[in-house]
Design an enzyme around this catalytic site. Structure first.
Site, PDB file in Angstrom:
ATOM      1  CE  LYS A   1       3.417   0.071   4.758  1.00 47.31           C
ATOM      2  NZ  LYS A   1       2.664   0.022   3.415  1.00 47.31           N
TER       3      LYS A   1
ATOM      4  NE  ARG B   1       4.685  -8.002  11.177  1.00 45.90           N
ATOM      5  CZ  ARG B   1       4.194  -7.067  10.158  1.00 45.90           C
ATOM      6  NH1 ARG B   1       3.295  -7.639   9.564  1.00 45.90           N
ATOM      7  NH2 ARG B   1       4.585  -5.907   9.817  1.00 45.90           N
TER       8      ARG B   1
ATOM      9  CD  GLU C   1      -2.609   1.153   2.679  1.00 45.37           C
ATOM     10  OE1 GLU C   1      -2.731   0.357   3.396  1.00 45.37           O
ATOM     11  OE2 GLU C   1      -3.209   2.468   2.391  1.00 45.37           O
TER      12      GLU C   1
HETATM   13  P1  ATP Z   1       3.029  -2.367   7.830  1.00 45.39           P
HETATM   14  O1  ATP Z   1       2.366  -3.026   8.923  1.00 45.39           O
HETATM   15  O2  ATP Z   1       4.610  -2.269   8.172  1.00 45.39           O
HETATM   16  O3  ATP Z   1       2.458  -1.203   7.434  1.00 45.39           O
HETATM   17  P2  ATP Z   1       1.750  -3.693   5.938  1.00 45.39           P
HETATM   18  O4  ATP Z   1       1.645  -4.975   5.711  1.00 45.39           O
HETATM   19  O5  ATP Z   1       0.709  -2.710   6.112  1.00 45.39           O
HETATM   20  O6  ATP Z   1       3.104  -3.117   6.498  1.00 45.39           O
HETATM   21  P3  ATP Z   1       2.014  -3.307   3.084  1.00 45.39           P
HETATM   22  O7  ATP Z   1       2.372  -2.075   2.130  1.00 45.39           O
HETATM   23  O8  ATP Z   1       0.537  -3.688   3.066  1.00 45.39           O
HETATM   24  O9  ATP Z   1       2.348  -3.353   4.435  1.00 45.39           O
HETATM   25  O10 ATP Z   1       2.880  -4.613   2.713  1.00 45.39           O
HETATM   26  C1  ATP Z   1       3.181  -5.025   1.348  1.00 45.39           C
HETATM   27  C2  ATP Z   1       3.819  -6.740   1.556  1.00 45.39           C
HETATM   28  O11 ATP Z   1       4.729  -6.936   2.409  1.00 45.39           O
HETATM   29  C3  ATP Z   1       2.645  -7.551   2.188  1.00 45.39           C
HETATM   30  O12 ATP Z   1       2.537  -8.714   1.286  1.00 45.39           O
HETATM   31  C4  ATP Z   1       3.164  -7.813   3.693  1.00 45.39           C
HETATM   32  O13 ATP Z   1       2.567  -8.928   3.793  1.00 45.39           O
HETATM   33  C5  ATP Z   1       4.545  -7.717   3.566  1.00 45.39           C
HETATM   34  N1  ATP Z   1       5.231  -7.247   4.866  1.00 45.39           N
HETATM   35  C6  ATP Z   1       4.742  -5.917   5.402  1.00 45.39           C
HETATM   36  N2  ATP Z   1       5.825  -6.315   6.670  1.00 45.39           N
HETATM   37  C7  ATP Z   1       6.415  -7.240   6.644  1.00 45.39           C
HETATM   38  C8  ATP Z   1       7.347  -7.920   7.344  1.00 45.39           C
HETATM   39  N3  ATP Z   1       7.608  -7.294   8.698  1.00 45.39           N
HETATM   40  N4  ATP Z   1       7.915  -9.006   6.958  1.00 45.39           N
HETATM   41  C9  ATP Z   1       7.600  -9.552   6.102  1.00 45.39           C
HETATM   42  N5  ATP Z   1       6.677  -9.219   4.905  1.00 45.39           N
HETATM   43  C10 ATP Z   1       6.037  -7.834   5.320  1.00 45.39           C
HETATM   44 MG    MG Z   2      -1.099  -3.038   5.903  1.00 44.88          MG
END
Ligand code: ATP
Ligand code: MG
Length: 565
Positions: A275, A265, A40
C-alpha cells in the site's frame, strides 16, 4: 522448479483448512471457527488482500463459522474514513459479508490501556526515555545482542505514574515509550523489549483527540484477536517471526489464546502490491488514482471491468501455501477472460476507423441485420444491426500490399462482413500524402447472412459498423503498469519506479461503436468482436462514451503453463 504458483490440487483442502479440521476433531476451540480480515485503513485494498479475504471468509463459510471485519486502526496519521469506507465497499463487492461482526481496534484502546497497566504491575513493562535513535542503537542487530536501556530498572510505582502521565499528555511526542520487558539478548529482535505505546498527538478518525498515546501493531493485534475470541488468526509469512511476541503478550496478560497461522502472501508479476508503494503511485500522479484501471487494487480491477467471480476464481486457483512465489498476471487475465466469455454480450466496435464504401449498394438504403448477442449464452438473444452503403472497418483489416496469408481485405480480395455480405475491394482513395482514406468495394447481394449460394468461400471475416449510425467513443487500452516482472527486485540497482511502463495507457479518442451502445451504463461489460473485452468507464457520465479494455482476446496463460509453469 518454476517460481510460479501452480493451481492448488484440491481447492479448499490447503494446509490451513487441514489445521482447522484437526482443531475441530480434537475439540480445541469447542468446534468454533472464527477468523478475521484485519486491514489497516491506510489505503485501498489490492488483489493480495483479496487472497486473504477469500481465505478467511472462505474458511468461515466452509466450517459454518464467522469471519470478522476488523479495522486495525492504531496509526492515526496514516488512516482515514475514506479508506475505511472503500475497504467495506470492496469486501462487499467481492461477495463477502461480515454481518454484525464489524470491529475496530480503536474500540479496544481503553481495554488495551488497562492491560498495559497490568503488565507494568506484573513487572513486565516499563517506561523508557530513550530517543528513537538511541533505541535503534540499543536494539543490536541480527548477529549482536541488544543492550539494556538504563530506564529498564524503574520501579513499578514510577512506571505506573509515568505511563498515566503519558496518557494525560504531560510529555512531548516521542519523548517516552512503554516497552515490554522481555529479553534484549533474544535472537529474535522482535522480542528485544518491543515498544507497546508511543506518544503521538494526532487526531484519530474515530477516537478524535481522546488519546495521545497509541498502541503498536503487535500489542493491539493479538489482544484484539483475543477479545473477539478469534480461533485462527491467519496472517502472511512476514509475521512468522512475530508469533513468539503474539503468544508472549497473550500469555503475559493471561487471556484467551487464538492460534496464529502464517501463509505465503500473493505476489503478482508486473505490478507492486504494498500500500505504501501504491500510495506513492497515486501521490506522484503516475496513475489517476487508487481506482486507475492499471492499479492492482480492487477498485482499479473493478473499474477495469473485472468481476468478483473472476477474482474469487483466481484466488481459488493460486491456492494457499507456505512458500513465497510469484504468480504471473496472465493467470489473472485468463480468469477474467473465461468469465467474460460466458457473460459478456458481443458487439461491434471499430477502434481505428477506415471508411468503406459499397459502390453497388443503394444510396440512402438501410437494412437491419440479425446479430447474435452471445453464442455462449442461448438466453442472451439477438439484436438488429443497421447496415448501409458506407461503413467503418478496422484500419488494420485492410492492406494495400498484403503479406502472404493475409486473409483480410486487400485490392481485389473478397471478405465476409460479419452478419452481412461478402464484399470485394475494387479501389482505394488516398490523400495527398498517399495515405489510404477510403476503401471502395462491391458487395454480392446473394451472400446476405454470410454465405454464398454458389458455395464460394472466403477466408476472412471482419467486423464493421455503419458509418451514419455508429456512435463515437473514447477507448482506453491498458498494458502492464511495469515492464519488469518483479519491479520490487532491486538487484539491478534501480528504483522500482524506473520500471514503470510508459506505454501502459493508450487513449484512442475516436473509435466507433454500434448504435445500440448509446447510453450504456458504467460498469457494463462487452466483448468487442475480434478486439477484446471492454467495460464502460464512469467517465462516460461526462458526455461521450468511454470504454476500458479489460483484457484482450488472446490467452497467454495456456502457453505459459505449457512451457513449464
Ligand atoms: P501492504 O503490505 O500491502 O500494505 P498490509 O499487510 O500492510 O499490506 P493490512 O491492511 O495489514 O495490509 O492487511 C490486511 C490483511 O491482508 C493482513 O492479514 C495481511 O496479511 C493480508 N495481506 C496483505 N497483503 C497480502 C498479500 N499480498 N497476499 C495475501 N494477503 C495479504
Ligand atoms: Mg501492514
Amino acid at each position: 522448479m518454476s517460481d510460479r504458483a501452480t493451481p492448488a490440487p484440491a481447492p479448499g483442502k490447503h494446509f490451513i483448512h487441514q489445521a482447522v479440521t484437526e482443531d475441530n476433531r480434537t475439540g480445541r476451540f469447542g468446534g468454533r471457527v472464527v477468523t478475521r480480515f484485519p486491514p489497516e485503513p491506510n489505503g485501498y485494498l489490492h488483489i493480495g488482500h483479496a487472497k486473504s479475504i477469500c481465505l478467511n471468509f472462505g474458511l468461515a463459510r466452509d466450517f459454518d463459522g464467522t469471519c470478522h471485519l476488523r479495522f486495525g486502526d492504531t496509526n492515526p496519521t496514516k488512516e482515514s474514513v475514506e479508506y475505511v469506507e472503500s475497504i467495506m465497499a470492496d469486501v462487499h463487492w467481492l461477495g463477502f459479508d461480515w454481518g454484525k461482526n464489524l470491529f475496530y481496534a480503536s474500540d479496544y484502546f481503553e481495554q488495551l490501556y488497562q492491560w498495559a497497566e497490568d503488565l507494568i504491575r506484573k513487572g513486565l513493562a516499563y517506561v523508557d526515555d530513550l530517543t528513537p535513535d538511541q533505541m535503534r542503537e540499543y536494539r543490536g542487530t541480527l548477529t549482536e545482542p541488544g543492550r539494556t536501556s538504563p530506564f529498564r530498572a524503574r520501579s513499578v510505582e514510577e512506571n505506573l505514574d509515568l505511563f498515566r502521565r503519558m496518557r494525560a499528555g504531560e510529555f512531548e511526542d516521542g519523548t517516552k515509550t512503554l516497552r515490554a520487558k522481555i529479553d534484549m539478548a533474544s535472537p529474535n529482535v522482535n522480542m528485544r523489549d518491543p515498544v507497546m505505546y508511543r506518544i503521538r498527538r494526532a487526531p484519530h478518525h474515530r477516537t478524535e483527540n481522546r488519546w495521545c498515546i497509541y498502541p503498536m501493531y503487535d500489542w493491539a493485534h493479538g489482544l484484539s484477536d483475543s477479545i473477539e475470541r478469534i480461533t485462527h488468526s491467519i496472517c502472511t509469512l512476514e509475521y512468522e517471526d512475530h508469533r513468539p511476541l503474539y503468544d508472549w503478550y497473550i500469555e503475559a496478560v493471561g487471556v484467551y489464546h487464538p492460534q496464529q497461522i502464517e501463509f505465503a502472501r500473493l505476489n503478482l508479476s508486473h505490478t507492486v502490491m504494498s500500500k505504501r508503494r501504491l500510495l506513492e503511485l497515486v501521490e506522484g500522479r503516475h496513475v489517476s488514482g487508487w481506482d486507475d484501471p492499471r492499479m492492482p487494487t480492487i477498485a482499479g480491477l473493478r473499474r477495469r471491468g473485472y468481476t468478483p467471480e473472476a477474482i474469487r476464481d483466481f484466488c481459488d486457483r493460486i491456492g494457499v501455501a507456505k512458500a513465497d512465489s510469484m504468480v504471473d498476471v496472465a493467470l489473472l487475465e485468463h480468469c477474467i477472460r473465461e468469465d467474460l466469455n460466458r457473460r459478456a454480450n458481443r458487439v461491434m466496435a471499430v477502434l481505428r476507423p477506415l471508411r468503406l464504401v459499397i459502390e453497388n449498394y443503394p444510396e440512402g438504403h438501410v437494412e437491419e441485420l440479425d446479430a447474435v448477442n452471445n453464442p455462449e449464452d442461448p438466453t442472451a438473444g439477438s439484436r438488429k444491426l443497421p447496415f448501409s452503403r458506407v461503413l467503418y472497418i478496422e484500419a488494420d483489416d485492410f492492406r494495400e500490399d498484403p503479406p502472404k496469408k493475409y486473409f483480410r481485405l486487400a485490392p481485389g480480395a473478397e471478405v465476409r462482413l460479419r452478419y452481412g455480405y461478402f464484399v470485394r475491394c475494387t479501389a482505394v482513395t488516398k490523400d495527398a500524402s498517399g495515405q489510404v482514406t477510403e476503401v471502395r468495394c462491391t458487395y454480392d447481394p446473394a451472400t446476405r447472412g454470410g454465405d454464398a449460394p454458389d458455395g464460394r468461400r472466403v477466408k476472412g471475416t471482419i467486423h464493421w459498423v455503419s458509418a451514419p449510425h455508429a456512435i463515437p467513443a473514447e477507448v482506453r487500452l491498458y498494458d502492464h503498469l511495469f515492464t519488469k516482472a518483479n519491479p520490487s527486485d532491486d538487484k539491478d540497482g534501480l528504483d522500482w519506479k524506473a520500471h514503470l511502463n510508459p506505454g501502459s495507457l493508450e487513449r484512442i479518442p475516436d473509435a466507433r461503436v454500434e448504435p445500440g451502445l448509446a447510453g450504456a451504463k458504467p460498469g457494463t461489460r462487452y466483448q468487442f468482436e475480434r478486439v477484446g473485452y471492454f467495460t464502460v468507464d464512469p467517465d462516460s457520465r461526462q458526455g461521450g462514451l468511454v470504454f476500458n479494455r479489460t483484457v484482450g482476446l488472446r490467452d497467454t496463460w495456456a502457453k505459459i503453463e505449457k512451457s513449464g509453469g
